[in-house]
Design a protein around this motif. Structure first.
Motif, PDB file in Angstrom:
ATOM      1  N   GLY A 326      28.124 -30.485 -13.068  1.00 50.82           N
ATOM      2  CA  GLY A 326      27.296 -29.281 -13.130  1.00 50.82           C
ATOM      3  C   GLY A 326      27.422 -28.644 -14.512  1.00 50.82           C
ATOM      4  O   GLY A 326      28.465 -28.774 -15.170  1.00 50.82           O
ATOM      5  N   ASN A 358      24.271 -29.539  -9.941  1.00 51.26           N
ATOM      6  CA  ASN A 358      23.402 -28.395 -10.256  1.00 51.26           C
ATOM      7  C   ASN A 358      22.445 -28.035  -9.124  1.00 51.26           C
ATOM      8  O   ASN A 358      21.410 -27.419  -9.357  1.00 51.26           O
ATOM      9  CB  ASN A 358      22.594 -28.704 -11.530  1.00 51.26           C
ATOM     10  CG  ASN A 358      23.475 -28.731 -12.776  1.00 51.26           C
ATOM     11  OD1 ASN A 358      24.276 -27.822 -13.003  1.00 51.26           O
ATOM     12  ND2 ASN A 358      23.378 -29.798 -13.555  1.00 51.26           N
ATOM     13  N   ARG A 369      16.923 -27.890  -8.077  1.00 52.67           N
ATOM     14  CA  ARG A 369      17.721 -27.937  -9.308  1.00 52.67           C
ATOM     15  C   ARG A 369      16.826 -27.439 -10.419  1.00 52.67           C
ATOM     16  O   ARG A 369      15.612 -27.658 -10.365  1.00 52.67           O
ATOM     17  CB  ARG A 369      18.137 -29.383  -9.625  1.00 52.67           C
ATOM     18  CG  ARG A 369      19.132 -29.942  -8.641  1.00 52.67           C
ATOM     19  CD  ARG A 369      18.916 -31.388  -8.371  1.00 52.67           C
ATOM     20  NE  ARG A 369      19.987 -31.907  -7.517  1.00 52.67           N
ATOM     21  CZ  ARG A 369      20.007 -33.131  -7.013  1.00 52.67           C
ATOM     22  NH1 ARG A 369      19.027 -33.978  -7.274  1.00 52.67           N
ATOM     23  NH2 ARG A 369      20.997 -33.510  -6.250  1.00 52.67           N
ATOM     24  N   GLU A 373      19.176 -26.238 -16.508  1.00 54.26           N
ATOM     25  CA  GLU A 373      20.584 -26.534 -16.191  1.00 54.26           C
ATOM     26  C   GLU A 373      20.862 -28.032 -16.291  1.00 54.26           C
ATOM     27  O   GLU A 373      21.934 -28.453 -16.730  1.00 54.26           O
ATOM     28  CB  GLU A 373      20.934 -26.008 -14.801  1.00 54.26           C
ATOM     29  CG  GLU A 373      21.093 -24.505 -14.833  1.00 54.26           C
ATOM     30  CD  GLU A 373      21.607 -23.930 -13.532  1.00 54.26           C
ATOM     31  OE1 GLU A 373      22.285 -22.899 -13.617  1.00 54.26           O
ATOM     32  OE2 GLU A 373      21.321 -24.487 -12.451  1.00 54.26           O
ATOM     33  N   GLU A 377      23.567 -29.595 -18.887  1.00 53.44           N
ATOM     34  CA  GLU A 377      24.688 -30.501 -18.587  1.00 53.44           C
ATOM     35  C   GLU A 377      24.626 -31.734 -19.486  1.00 53.44           C
ATOM     36  O   GLU A 377      25.658 -32.206 -19.978  1.00 53.44           O
ATOM     37  CB  GLU A 377      24.723 -30.909 -17.094  1.00 53.44           C
ATOM     38  CG  GLU A 377      25.918 -31.848 -16.823  1.00 53.44           C
ATOM     39  CD  GLU A 377      26.310 -31.997 -15.351  1.00 53.44           C
ATOM     40  OE1 GLU A 377      25.705 -31.357 -14.476  1.00 53.44           O
ATOM     41  OE2 GLU A 377      27.269 -32.765 -15.098  1.00 53.44           O
TER      42      GLU A 377
END
Ligand code: PEP
Ligand code: CO
Length: 449
Positions: A326, A358, A369, A373, A377
Motif C-alpha cells: 500500500g 490500496n 482503489r 495511490e 506506491e
C-alpha cells in the motif's frame, strides 16, 4: 531430517496443512474430478516455462522488466474471443509503451487462462440471515449469494481446465498468428480509448513504431521475423487449489524434471505462504518460475526460510517477490525486506503489486482503489529500490481491457459516485484500459530514469 531433505513427490503436500482449500462436500466427486484432470493434456509445455524463467533471470538483474496483469478473478462466462482479445490488447499496449518509452525488453505475463480460484478472509458470509459459503472463484463455486450456488462443485475444476485450454488456444492464435505483429500496433488501441488524451499519446507512439518498421523495410532489413510478427505471452495464476495443481503436474519427457503445466508461472498468495504449509511444500518440487506475494504481515526470517526452501540453488528467475504494502506503508515495509534479502544473497525479481494494499470501500459501498495511490506506491517502489541499490524488476496489476468503472481517478477522473456505472468485477476492482495505459506511460518514465 529437515523438510528440504525429505523426498518430494507431487503428493507430498498432503502431509502439510493446506490453507484456503474449499470444503468439497463429496470426497468421491472430488477424487473423480482430479482423476479426469490427471488424464488431460498439459496446458503449457516445459520448454516454454524454461524460456520464461530465462527472461525472468534477466529481470532480476535489471535487463528486462516484468509486466504481469489481468483479472482479479476470471469469470467463466467471460471466456469469449472479444473478452480475451481485449485483455490481451491492453497488455500488449502497456508492454509496447514500457518497451519503447522505457527502453527495456518487457516480459508479458497474463493473470489469465486459469485465474479461477480465490483466497477469502472468511469461509462463510451472512446473506439475509443465512450463513452461506464464501465465493472462492469460478473453479470452486458461483458468486450468486444462494446456498446452492455457493456449494463447492469439483466439476468446476474440470470446466475451468477446458476454459483455460480454450483461452490458451486463442491466445496462441492471437500472439503467433499475426494479431500481435508490431505493424498492427495501431489496431490494439480501443475505440473508447482512442479519443482520450491517453489514447492519443498511444497513437503517437504507435506512429513512431510504424515509421521505424517502414524505415527498416525501406533500407532492406528483414521485417518478416518472429521478433516483429509474434509476441511471447505467458500465463499465470495464483496456485491455490493444490489438488488441481497436482493433477496438472507432469514430468518433462526430455529433461526429467516436474512442471506444473497449468500455467507458465504460478504464484503463492499472501495468505498461503506458510513456511511449513502445503503450498510451499508443493512448489519446492516443481521447476516453474514462482511468484510469492508479500504483504505487511511478513516476518523476515520466514521469507528467508521460504526462499531457501523454494530456491535452494539460488537460481535466478526462479523467484519473483511481489510486494503489496500500500502507498502508505511501503516506505516502512519495503526497505528492511530489500536489505535482508540482499544481505542473505537471494537473487529474486522484485515486482510491485500496487493494487492489494490500496483497497478501500467507497461511500457507495463499492470496493475500490484510487489511481493516484496506485501510482504513488509504484513511484515509492522505484525510489526505494534505487536508494537500496536493488532492481525494481516488474509490476503486477489487476486490469481489464473493458471500459469498467471499478477504480477511481485517472484521466477521466472516475469519482466514487461513478463506480456504479459499470462495476463488473466478481472480486477485486480492476483498472480499465485507459487507466492502464496512463500507468504504463508513467512507469516507462521511471524505468528510463
Ligand atoms: C490477488 O492477487 O488477487 C490476491 C488475493 O492477492 P494477495 O495474495 O496479495 O492478497
Ligand atoms: Co485481487
Amino acid at each position: 531430517m529437515t523438510i528440504a531433505q525429505k523426498e518430494w513427490t507431487k503428493s507430498s503436500w498432503h502431509h502439510y496443512p493446506a490453507l484456503q482449500q474449499p470444503n468439497w462436500p463429496d470426497p468421491e466427486e472430488y477424487r473423480a474430478a482430479l482423476g479426469t484432470l490427471c488424464q488431460l493434456p498439459p496446458l503449457v509445455f516445459a520448454g516454454e516455462i524454461r524460456k520464461l524463467k530465462k527472461m525472468l533471470a534477466k529481470a532480476a538483474v535489471g535487463e528486462a522488466f516484468l509486466l504481469q496483469g489481468g483479472d482479479c478473478a476470471e469469470d467463466f462466462s467471460h471466456c469469449t474471443a472479444p473478452g480475451i482479445r481485449e485483455s490481451l490488447k491492453v497488455i500488449l499496449q502497456m508492454a509496447i509503451i514500457l518497451t519503447y518509452a522505457g527502453g527495456k525488453p518487457v516480459i508479458k505475463v497474463g493473470r489469465i487462462a486459469g485465474q479461477y480460484a480465490k483466497p477469502r478472509s472468511a469461509d462463510t458470509e451472512m446473506v439475509n440471515g443465512i450463513e452461506i459459503p464464501s465465493y472462492r472463484g469460478d473453479m470452486v463455486n458461483s458468486p450468486e449469494p444462494t446456498l446452492a450456488a455457493r456449494r463447492p462443485d469439483p466439476q468446476r475444476m474440470v470446466k475451468g481446465y477446458y476454459l483455460a485450454a480454450a483461452t490458451m488456444n486463442i491466445l496462441r492464435a492471437f500472439t503467433r498468428g499475426g494479431y500481435a505483429a508490431l505493424h498492427r500496433v495501431h489496431a490494439w488501441n480501443n475505440e473508447f480509448v482512442k479519443r482520450s488524451p491517453m489514447g492519443q499519446s498511444y497513437e503517437r507512439l504507435a506512429k513512431h513504431i510504424s515509421q521505424a518498421i517502414d524505415f527498416m523495410r525501406v533500407i532492406g532489413l528483414d521485417t518478416d521475423t518472429p521478433q516483429i510478427n509474434q509476441a511471447d505471452f505467458y500465463t499465470s495464476h495464483e496456485a491455490l487449489l493444490l489438488g488441481y495443481e497436482e493433477a496438472m503436474t507432469r514430468q518433462d519427457s526430455t529433461a526429467g524434471g516436474w512442471y506444473d503445466c497449468s500455467a507458465h508461472m504460478l504464484w503463492i498468495g499472501d495468505r498461503t505462504r506458510q513456511v511449513d504449509g502445503a503450498h510451499v511444500e508443493f512448489f519446492r518440487g516443481v521447476l516453474n518460475p514462482l511468484g510469492m506475494k508479500v504483504g505487511p504481515s511478513y516476518d523476515i526470517d520466514d521469507i528467508k526460510r521460504i526462499l531457501d526452501r523454494l530456491n535452494p540453488e539460488n537460481e535466478p528467475g526462479r523467484m519473483t517477490l511481489i510486494t503489496r504494502f500500500g502507498a502508505k506503508k511501503i516506505a516502512q515495509y519495503l526497505p528492511p525486506l530489500l536489505q535482508a534479502i540482499s544481505r542473505a544473497g537471494h537473487q529474486v525479481v522484485w515486482s510491485c503489486d500496487p493494487m492489494h494494499g490500496n483497497t478501500y470501500t467507497a461511500a457507495s459501498g463499492h470496493k475500490t482503489r484510487n489511481f493516484d495511490e496506485i501510482m504513488e506506491e509504484i513511484r515509492c517502489f522505484f525510489e526505494i529500490h534505487w536508494a537500496e541499490g536493488t532492481n525494481p524488476g516488474g509490476v503486477h496489476f489487476e486490469l481489464t481491457g473493458e471500459d469498467v468503472t471499478e477504480c477511481t481517478g485517472g484521466g477521466r477522473n472516475i469519482l466514487d459516485h461513478h463506480l456504479q456505472e459499470n462495476y463488473l468485477t466478481n472480486c477485486d476492482p480492476r483498472l480499465n484500459a485507459e487507466q492502464s495505459l496512463e500507468l504504463a506511460f508513467q512507469i516507462a518514465e521511471l524505468i528510463r530514469s
